[in-house]
Write a protein that holds these residues in place. Sequence first.
Motif, PDB file in Angstrom:
ATOM      1  N   SER A  11       0.820  -1.220   0.000  1.00  0.00           N
ATOM      2  CA  SER A  11       0.000   0.000   0.000  1.00  0.00           C
ATOM      3  C   SER A  11       0.855   1.273   0.000  1.00  0.00           C
ATOM      4  O   SER A  11       0.457   2.291  -0.584  1.00  0.00           O
ATOM      5  CB  SER A  11      -0.972   0.010   1.184  1.00  0.00           C
ATOM      6  OG  SER A  11      -0.269  -0.085   2.399  1.00  0.00           O
ATOM      7  N   GLN A  14       1.824   1.861  -3.501  1.00  0.00           N
ATOM      8  CA  GLN A  14       0.647   2.367  -4.214  1.00  0.00           C
ATOM      9  C   GLN A  14       0.511   3.881  -4.009  1.00  0.00           C
ATOM     10  O   GLN A  14       0.288   4.629  -4.963  1.00  0.00           O
ATOM     11  CB  GLN A  14      -0.638   1.672  -3.732  1.00  0.00           C
ATOM     12  CG  GLN A  14      -0.764   0.237  -4.148  1.00  0.00           C
ATOM     13  CD  GLN A  14      -1.283   0.070  -5.572  1.00  0.00           C
ATOM     14  OE1 GLN A  14      -1.213   0.974  -6.389  1.00  0.00           O
ATOM     15  NE2 GLN A  14      -1.792  -1.107  -5.867  1.00  0.00           N
ATOM     16  N   GLU A  15       0.645   4.319  -2.769  1.00  0.00           N
ATOM     17  CA  GLU A  15       0.514   5.751  -2.457  1.00  0.00           C
ATOM     18  C   GLU A  15       1.621   6.572  -3.103  1.00  0.00           C
ATOM     19  O   GLU A  15       1.380   7.671  -3.603  1.00  0.00           O
ATOM     20  CB  GLU A  15       0.504   5.978  -0.940  1.00  0.00           C
ATOM     21  CG  GLU A  15      -0.815   5.691  -0.281  1.00  0.00           C
ATOM     22  CD  GLU A  15      -1.961   6.527  -0.839  1.00  0.00           C
ATOM     23  OE1 GLU A  15      -1.811   7.761  -1.003  1.00  0.00           O
ATOM     24  OE2 GLU A  15      -3.016   5.943  -1.122  1.00  0.00           O
ATOM     25  N   MET A  31      -4.635  -4.611  -5.336  1.00  0.00           N
ATOM     26  CA  MET A  31      -3.623  -5.053  -4.378  1.00  0.00           C
ATOM     27  C   MET A  31      -3.009  -6.407  -4.724  1.00  0.00           C
ATOM     28  O   MET A  31      -2.070  -6.837  -4.083  1.00  0.00           O
ATOM     29  CB  MET A  31      -4.209  -5.098  -2.966  1.00  0.00           C
ATOM     30  CG  MET A  31      -4.635  -3.733  -2.431  1.00  0.00           C
ATOM     31  SD  MET A  31      -3.328  -2.481  -2.447  1.00  0.00           S
ATOM     32  CE  MET A  31      -2.236  -3.098  -1.164  1.00  0.00           C
TER      33      MET A  31
END
Length: 132
Positions: A11, A14-15, A31
């Motif tokens: 994550s 991803q950010e 994900m």
Amino acid sequence: IPLVLSVEDDSVSQEIAKDALGEGYEFQVAMDGQQALTFLSNAIRTKERLPDAVLLDMTMPGMSGLEVCAEIKKLSEQVKHVLPIIIISARSMGDVHNATESCRPWIFDYISKPFNADCLKTKVSAAVRASR
């Protein structure tokens, strides 16, 4: 606004990718590989918009990036539309290039982790231009 599908099990990564691309992109998160394929299958089935580019991590639990790439290739062939994939990997680019040869021409480019935000934006922008 270009749509980017980011397939990455981390994550934080991803950010970072979303922040690097900024406001000029719509960002869809998957994900894992199965989530990505479900998103793409649903988009094809419902005739929704397909992504202009795919960011694909090579090392994920469940399906590997290579397996996801092969499935994206099959889906793309069904709709006769090449989805440009940018492989993101901590492995050496030589290893990644050799491992992904079967997925040409879907693999548009490669980028190493950790990636430079400007480099990612440049590569995604080029992939989006190529897909249109």
